[in-house]
Design a protein around this motif. Structure first.
Motif, short mmCIF file in Angstrom:
data_model
loop_
_atom_site.label_atom_id
_atom_site.label_comp_id
_atom_site.label_asym_id
_atom_site.label_seq_id
_atom_site.Cartn_x
_atom_site.Cartn_y
_atom_site.Cartn_z
N ASP A 16 7.04 33.65 44.04
CA ASP A 16 6.70 34.30 45.29
C ASP A 16 7.44 35.64 45.36
OD1 ASP A 16 5.31 31.89 46.52
OD2 ASP A 16 7.34 31.08 46.19
N ILE A 17 7.07 36.47 46.35
CA ILE A 17 7.77 37.72 46.59
C ILE A 17 8.69 37.54 47.79
CG2 ILE A 17 7.50 40.13 47.39
CD1 ILE A 17 6.83 39.77 44.44
N TYR A 18 9.92 37.98 47.63
CA TYR A 18 10.93 37.91 48.68
C TYR A 18 11.37 39.31 49.06
CZ TYR A 18 11.44 32.93 47.64
OH TYR A 18 11.19 31.61 47.47
N ASP A 57 4.50 46.95 37.77
CA ASP A 57 4.80 45.97 38.80
C ASP A 57 4.74 46.61 40.17
OD1 ASP A 57 7.08 47.52 38.34
OD2 ASP A 57 8.48 45.84 38.40
N TYR A 68 8.31 37.46 41.06
CA TYR A 68 7.11 37.73 40.29
C TYR A 68 7.32 38.91 39.33
CZ TYR A 68 2.08 37.63 39.36
OH TYR A 68 0.85 37.51 38.76
N ILE A 70 -0.60 36.45 46.05
CA ILE A 70 -0.47 37.29 44.86
C ILE A 70 -1.63 37.02 43.92
CG2 ILE A 70 0.94 37.81 42.83
CD1 ILE A 70 3.39 36.96 44.59
N ILE A 85 11.89 44.44 47.41
CA ILE A 85 11.38 43.11 47.14
C ILE A 85 11.80 42.62 45.75
CG2 ILE A 85 9.43 43.29 48.72
CD1 ILE A 85 7.64 43.94 46.28
#
Length: 180
Positions: free
Chosen positions: A174-176, A105, A161, A21, A158
């Motif tokens: 983090d991105i999940y 975003d 962040y 990111i 997702i």
């Protein structure tokens, strides 16, 4: 960083680590720095709530004088777009003759960004461009150009962040992606 997390009734697994990111934010900031060098004090307009982390990290990498403002729009319930955009908080000052960079975003269907661009263009800025952390080309249905795309992703849902699932998960670095 946890590999699997649970938010409300859903499990999520890591998709994009914080380091990736940061690399993407740096790359998009470099493009903006090159494009706006010498412009008189551009205005960055962050779309709350989701853009707050991206906006913060992006602005730290911008090397010209700028101003910040925020707007709040709503178009999501749970994991899907309602198709209806609601303006909850807006700009207070004039943007006439100003260069404006909208910071999102995520841009998926484009409903929110189209709604916002109509409102901003009516205020007669010198220019308006969109900068998004995530762009979903497979979901995008509008004609508004998205000039600054930090990352393109598929249609998965997702969190992290700044992005949430019913208000949870925004603080994750983090991105999940949802697994169930």
């Amino acid at each position: 960083m946890k590999d699997i997390i649970k938010l409300h009734d859903k499990k999520f697994k890591i998709m994009i680590p914080a380091e990736k990111i940061d690399e993407a934010v740096t790359a998009v900031a470099d493009r903006i720095n090159a494009d706006y060098a010498g412009c008189p004090t551009p205005l960055f307009v962050g779309v709350l709530n989701g853009s707050f982390m991206f906006m913060s990290d992006l602005i730290k990498k911008i090397d010209f004088n700028n101003e910040l403002s925020f707007v709040k729009l709503a178009s999501y319930e749970g994991t899907s777009s309602t198709g209806e955009v609601k303006s909850l908080i807006g700009l207070n000052g004039s943007i006439e003759g100003r260069h404006v960079i909208v910071v999102e975003d995520i841009v998926d269907t484009g409903e929110s960004i189209e709604h916002m661009m109509r409102d901003l263009q009516a205020r007669r800025p010198a220019s308006v461009e969109v900068c998004t952390l995530f762009f979903k080309p497979g979901s995008y249905r509008k004609q508004v150009p998205i000039k600054y795309r930090a990352m393109e992703i598929g249609n998965e849902f997702i969190v992290g962040y700044g992005l949430d699932y019913d208000q949870l998960g925004r603080s994750l670095k983090d991105i999940y992606v949802v697994t169930e």
